[in-house]
Design an enzyme around this catalytic site. Structure first.
Site, PDB file in Angstrom:
ATOM      1  N   GLY A  93      45.982  20.161  32.974  1.00 20.69           N
ATOM      2  CA  GLY A  93      45.654  19.128  33.959  1.00 20.69           C
ATOM      3  C   GLY A  93      46.828  18.895  34.900  1.00 20.69           C
ATOM      4  N   GLY A 102      46.443  16.980  38.382  1.00 15.50           N
ATOM      5  CA  GLY A 102      45.920  15.609  38.410  1.00 15.50           C
ATOM      6  C   GLY A 102      46.980  14.590  38.794  1.00 15.50           C
ATOM      7  CD  GLN A 103      47.430   8.366  39.019  1.00 20.46           C
ATOM      8  OE1 GLN A 103      46.849   8.221  37.946  1.00 20.46           O
ATOM      9  NE2 GLN A 103      47.917   7.353  39.689  1.00 20.46           N
ATOM     10  CB  ILE A 156      39.950  23.642  35.714  1.00 22.55           C
ATOM     11  CG1 ILE A 156      40.004  22.294  36.436  1.00 22.55           C
ATOM     12  CG2 ILE A 156      40.106  23.508  34.220  1.00 22.55           C
ATOM     13  CD1 ILE A 156      38.840  21.390  36.123  1.00 22.55           C
ATOM     14  CB  ILE A 172      40.973  20.991  28.157  1.00 23.97           C
ATOM     15  CG1 ILE A 172      41.468  20.372  26.848  1.00 23.97           C
ATOM     16  CG2 ILE A 172      39.756  20.231  28.677  1.00 23.97           C
ATOM     17  CD1 ILE A 172      42.227  19.116  26.982  1.00 23.97           C
ATOM     18  CE1 TYR A 206      40.158   7.266  30.498  1.00 26.11           C
ATOM     19  CE2 TYR A 206      40.628   4.934  30.200  1.00 26.11           C
ATOM     20  CZ  TYR A 206      41.036   6.210  30.549  1.00 26.11           C
ATOM     21  OH  TYR A 206      42.337   6.420  30.943  1.00 26.11           O
ATOM     22  CE  LYS A 260      42.367   8.289  27.702  1.00 30.64           C
ATOM     23  NZ  LYS A 260      43.019   9.585  27.856  1.00 30.64           N
TER      24      LYS A 260
HETATM   25  C1  AKB Z   1      41.676   3.738  34.401  1.00 33.95           C
HETATM   26  O1  AKB Z   1      41.650   2.731  35.114  1.00 33.95           O
HETATM   27  O2  AKB Z   1      40.672   4.318  33.976  1.00 33.95           O
HETATM   28  C2  AKB Z   1      43.030   4.272  33.998  1.00 33.95           C
HETATM   29  C3  AKB Z   1      43.514   3.649  32.735  1.00 33.95           C
HETATM   30  C4  AKB Z   1      44.084   2.311  32.729  1.00 33.95           C
HETATM   31  O3  AKB Z   1      43.445   4.257  31.711  1.00 33.95           O
HETATM   32  N1  AKB Z   1      43.962   4.061  35.046  1.00 33.95           N
END
Ligand code: AKB
Length: 346
Positions: free
Chosen positions: A38, A41-42, A65, A85, A173, A177
């Site tokens: 990655g 990316g940012q 990628i 990945i 998300y 995590k």
């Molecule tokens: C998001 O806003 O999804 C990310 C984070 C805080 O994980 N910047």
């Protein structure tokens, strides 16, 4: 797709109680050859250049990628390889080709995008992590995989959120995590893979913009300010979230991977913090430098629901005690630097 990426991995049938193979348990991990998955990316685009300046250009491979190819300095300053990945064999080939000992796994969908594509978010976040961990186990690599303030949920203590506390997020998300934190600890405890991680807050950078995060407003606001535009804020006044300037985030990535493993009580994942603010505070900080700047609230319901479920500010004492985490930027110094760098570039 998910099943394919898993069956490509070569699992070992160990028992639950098997001791770690221990290569990294007592010895300090030395980073010599690094792969960033990655890398465009940012975080990846800046971390790659940062690591190249520390460890030498030829020792840091930019993994990307198709469709997100590196360009300019990122491409020209060191090796770059396709590294998907979701393809364990592809990762293993790159690791062996460059004798990689440390993998920074930065492939992920951010929170808002992930809500629209939950299966893909899981496929990349967990299927992908599993591929990385298996390749790391087979090739004795250390692995850094970021977690997030998104790993917490509405039931978590919101103020000075402790290191070890309730993690019941409502977003895919956050769920990926938390799972990633647990899976990384599992690989450390069961196989001795040297896994380490931090829970990143919203990251603010003047180089590569983020895409699809809940905290993105705190980057977008600087672009509006420098362009002389009114900023339309999607997050409601009074919504506090932890944020961090990219130079501190990059230091965290390097410092944690270089930390003496005998001092690490925790691994996956450390709370880290440097500043917490709500939209009006960043607006006022910018107005101190650009008095004519204007902002209006038009709250986005999805972003607001996610933001409201996240903590206001984390307690990062474990990171400070176990690996000397010590951020340099606060809201004022970040704002001055952001405006100066963006004005010069835009
Ligand atoms: C998001 O806003 O999804 C990310 C984070 C805080 O994980 N910047």
């Amino acid at each position: 797709m998910f099943a394919n990426s898993i069956t490509m991995c070569n699992f070992v049938n160990d028992t639950v109680n098997q001791k770690p193979h221990g290569a990294d348990k007592a010895n300090k991990h030395v980073m010599k050859n690094i792969l960033i998955i990655g890398a465009t990316g940012q975080i990846g685009s800046e971390l790659t250049m940062n690591l190249r300046s520390i460890y030498g250009n030829g020792h840091v491979v930019a993994g990307y990628i198709k469709g997100a190819e590196p360009k300019g300095e990122l491409l020209e300053s060191g090796p770059a390889e396709i590294c998907d990945i979701t393809d364990a064999q592809n990762i293993a080939d790159v690791v062996r080709k460059y004798k990689v000992d440390t993998i920074y796994n930065l492939a992920a969908l951010l929170s808002v995008v992930a809500e629209g594509k939950p299966l893909l978010a899981w496929h990349i976040g967990i299927g992908g992590l599993w591929n990385v961990l298996e390749v790391a186990r087979e090739n004795k690599c250390a692995v850094f995989t970021p977690s997030s303030i998104g790993s917490f949920g509405p039931g978590t203590p919101a103020y000075k959120t402790p290191q070890d506390t309730i993690q019941r997020p409502k977003t895919i998300y956050g769920i990926s995590k938390v799972t990633g934190e647990l899976l990384s600890d599992y690989y450390y405890n069961k196989y001795g893979v040297d896994t380490r991680s931090v829970r990143f807050p919203g990251l603010i950078s003047n180089v590569t913009p983020p895409g699809g995060g809940t905290t993105d407003y705190a980057v977008d606001i600087y672009y509006s300010a420098v362009r002389g535009e009114k900023f339309i804020c999607p997050i409601a006044q009074g919504t506090y979230m932890d944020m961090m300037y990219m130079p501190d985030a990059l230091n965290a990535c390097v410092q944690l991977m270089e930390a003496d493993p005998t001092r690490l009580v925790h691994r996956n994942s450390f709370n880290i913090a440097s500043m917490s603010f709500e939209p009006n505070q960043i607006f006022e900080a910018i107005r101190e430098e650009l008095p004519g700047f204007q902002m209006e609230y038009q709250v986005d319901p999805l972003k607001q629901a996610i933001a409201s479920s996240w903590p206001d500010c984390l307690d990062d004492m474990c990171a400070r005690n176990e690996w000397d985490w010590n951020p340099q930027y606060d809201l004022h110094s970040m704002t001055v630097d952001m405006l100066e760098k963006l004005s010069a570039r835009l």
